[in-house]
Design a protein around this motif. Structure first.
Motif, PDB file in Angstrom:
ATOM      1  N   GLU A  89       0.720  -1.119   0.065  1.00 38.02           N
ATOM      2  CA  GLU A  89       0.013   0.110  -0.170  1.00 38.02           C
ATOM      3  C   GLU A  89       0.749   1.208  -0.104  1.00 38.02           C
ATOM      4  N   ILE A  90       2.108   0.960   0.400  1.00 34.25           N
ATOM      5  CA  ILE A  90       2.969   2.277   0.667  1.00 34.25           C
ATOM      6  C   ILE A  90       3.788   2.507  -0.475  1.00 34.25           C
ATOM      7  N   LEU A  91       4.427   1.269  -0.989  1.00 31.21           N
ATOM      8  CA  LEU A  91       5.427   1.389  -2.129  1.00 31.21           C
ATOM      9  C   LEU A  91       4.856   0.826  -3.286  1.00 31.21           C
ATOM     10  N   SER A  92       5.151   1.310  -4.379  1.00 30.60           N
ATOM     11  CA  SER A  92       4.850   0.690  -5.750  1.00 30.60           C
ATOM     12  C   SER A  92       5.989  -0.277  -5.751  1.00 30.60           C
ATOM     13  N   GLU A  93       5.618  -1.311  -6.861  1.00 31.02           N
ATOM     14  CA  GLU A  93       6.141  -2.583  -7.171  1.00 31.02           C
ATOM     15  C   GLU A  93       7.924  -2.159  -7.386  1.00 31.02           C
ATOM     16  N   GLU A  94       7.855  -0.873  -8.320  1.00 29.23           N
ATOM     17  CA  GLU A  94       9.200  -0.321  -8.634  1.00 29.23           C
ATOM     18  C   GLU A  94       9.859   0.020  -7.407  1.00 29.23           C
ATOM     19  N   GLU A  95       9.250   0.675  -6.341  1.00 28.32           N
ATOM     20  CA  GLU A  95      10.012   1.218  -5.246  1.00 28.32           C
ATOM     21  C   GLU A  95      10.137   0.144  -4.289  1.00 28.32           C
ATOM     22  N   GLN A  96       9.666  -0.996  -4.113  1.00 26.06           N
ATOM     23  CA  GLN A  96       9.984  -2.074  -3.303  1.00 26.06           C
ATOM     24  C   GLN A  96      11.121  -2.891  -4.003  1.00 26.06           C
ATOM     25  N   GLN A  97      11.291  -2.828  -5.339  1.00 24.92           N
ATOM     26  CA  GLN A  97      12.453  -3.327  -5.604  1.00 24.92           C
ATOM     27  C   GLN A  97      13.787  -2.602  -5.696  1.00 24.92           C
ATOM     28  N   ALA A  98      13.459  -1.063  -5.572  1.00 26.61           N
ATOM     29  CA  ALA A  98      14.553  -0.247  -5.150  1.00 26.61           C
ATOM     30  C   ALA A  98      15.024  -0.361  -3.810  1.00 26.61           C
ATOM     31  N   LEU A  99      13.993  -0.653  -3.174  1.00 26.06           N
ATOM     32  CA  LEU A  99      14.177  -0.802  -1.436  1.00 26.06           C
ATOM     33  C   LEU A  99      15.211  -2.060  -1.459  1.00 26.06           C
ATOM     34  N   GLU A 131      14.815  -9.871   6.313  1.00 22.63           N
ATOM     35  CA  GLU A 131      13.277  -9.663   6.525  1.00 22.63           C
ATOM     36  C   GLU A 131      12.722  -8.637   6.003  1.00 22.63           C
ATOM     37  N   MET A 132      13.394  -7.275   5.834  1.00 23.28           N
ATOM     38  CA  MET A 132      12.884  -6.075   4.872  1.00 23.28           C
ATOM     39  C   MET A 132      12.818  -6.543   3.666  1.00 23.28           C
ATOM     40  N   ASN A 133      13.763  -7.385   3.112  1.00 24.99           N
ATOM     41  CA  ASN A 133      13.895  -7.964   1.691  1.00 24.99           C
ATOM     42  C   ASN A 133      12.789  -8.543   1.290  1.00 24.99           C
ATOM     43  N   ALA A 134      12.321  -9.507   2.214  1.00 25.66           N
ATOM     44  CA  ALA A 134      11.279 -10.263   2.014  1.00 25.66           C
ATOM     45  C   ALA A 134       9.982  -9.589   1.411  1.00 25.66           C
ATOM     46  N   GLU A 135       9.793  -8.277   1.670  1.00 24.74           N
ATOM     47  CA  GLU A 135       8.666  -7.639   1.194  1.00 24.74           C
ATOM     48  C   GLU A 135       8.900  -7.209  -0.223  1.00 24.74           C
TER      49      GLU A 135
END
Length: 135
Positions: A89-99, A131-135
């Motif tokens: 809900e907070i991050l787009s798929e691209e933002e999740q990948q960047a993270l 753990e954060m990467n699992a997102e």
């Protein structure tokens, strides 16, 4: 009903005894080189039974611990799903990948600084990034 120290601390000892196996299995799975899921479950069950025997737990205690473990696992999986939904809900798929990429880079830098160049066994410092990467 009085409990001995051995009975009182048995769940904690079990968790500590299984933790290195869980980290190793998780690291192996993450690298794509791990044993299959069934073999891992079998090995963990063997290890759990050995811990129960060493702790001299009754069959009733073993069954109760197995049930508590199963309930805990289900709760953790449900919480992980809820967390992943909130991140989505907070991050787009691209933002999740960047993270994820940023975390991988930082982890690689950390390993280089500490002399852990490979993707072998993971220590407790790597768990937060994983753990954060699992997102």
């Amino acid at each position: 009903m009085k409990m001995s120290l051995r009975q009182l601390f048995a769940p904690a000892f079990l968790a500590v005894a299984l933790m290195p196996l869980a980290f190793t299995a998780q690291a192996d799975h993450h690298d794509g080189q791990g044993m299959d899921r069934e073999a891992m479950k079998e090995r963990m069950e063997e290890r759990r039974q050995e811990v129960y025997q060493r702790a001299e737990l009754s069959e009733e205690q073993q069954a109760a611990l197995d049930e508590a473990h199963a309930e805990h696992r289900e709760a953790v999986l449900a919480l992980r799903e809820e967390h992943q939904a909130r991140v989505a809900e907070i991050l787009s798929e691209e933002e999740q990948q960047a993270l994820s990429n940023a975390m991988h880079e930082m982890l690689a830098e950390y390993r280089q600084e500490r002399g852990h160049g490979g993707h072998g066994k993971r220590g407790h410092h790597d768990d937060a990034a994983h753990e954060m990467n699992a997102e």
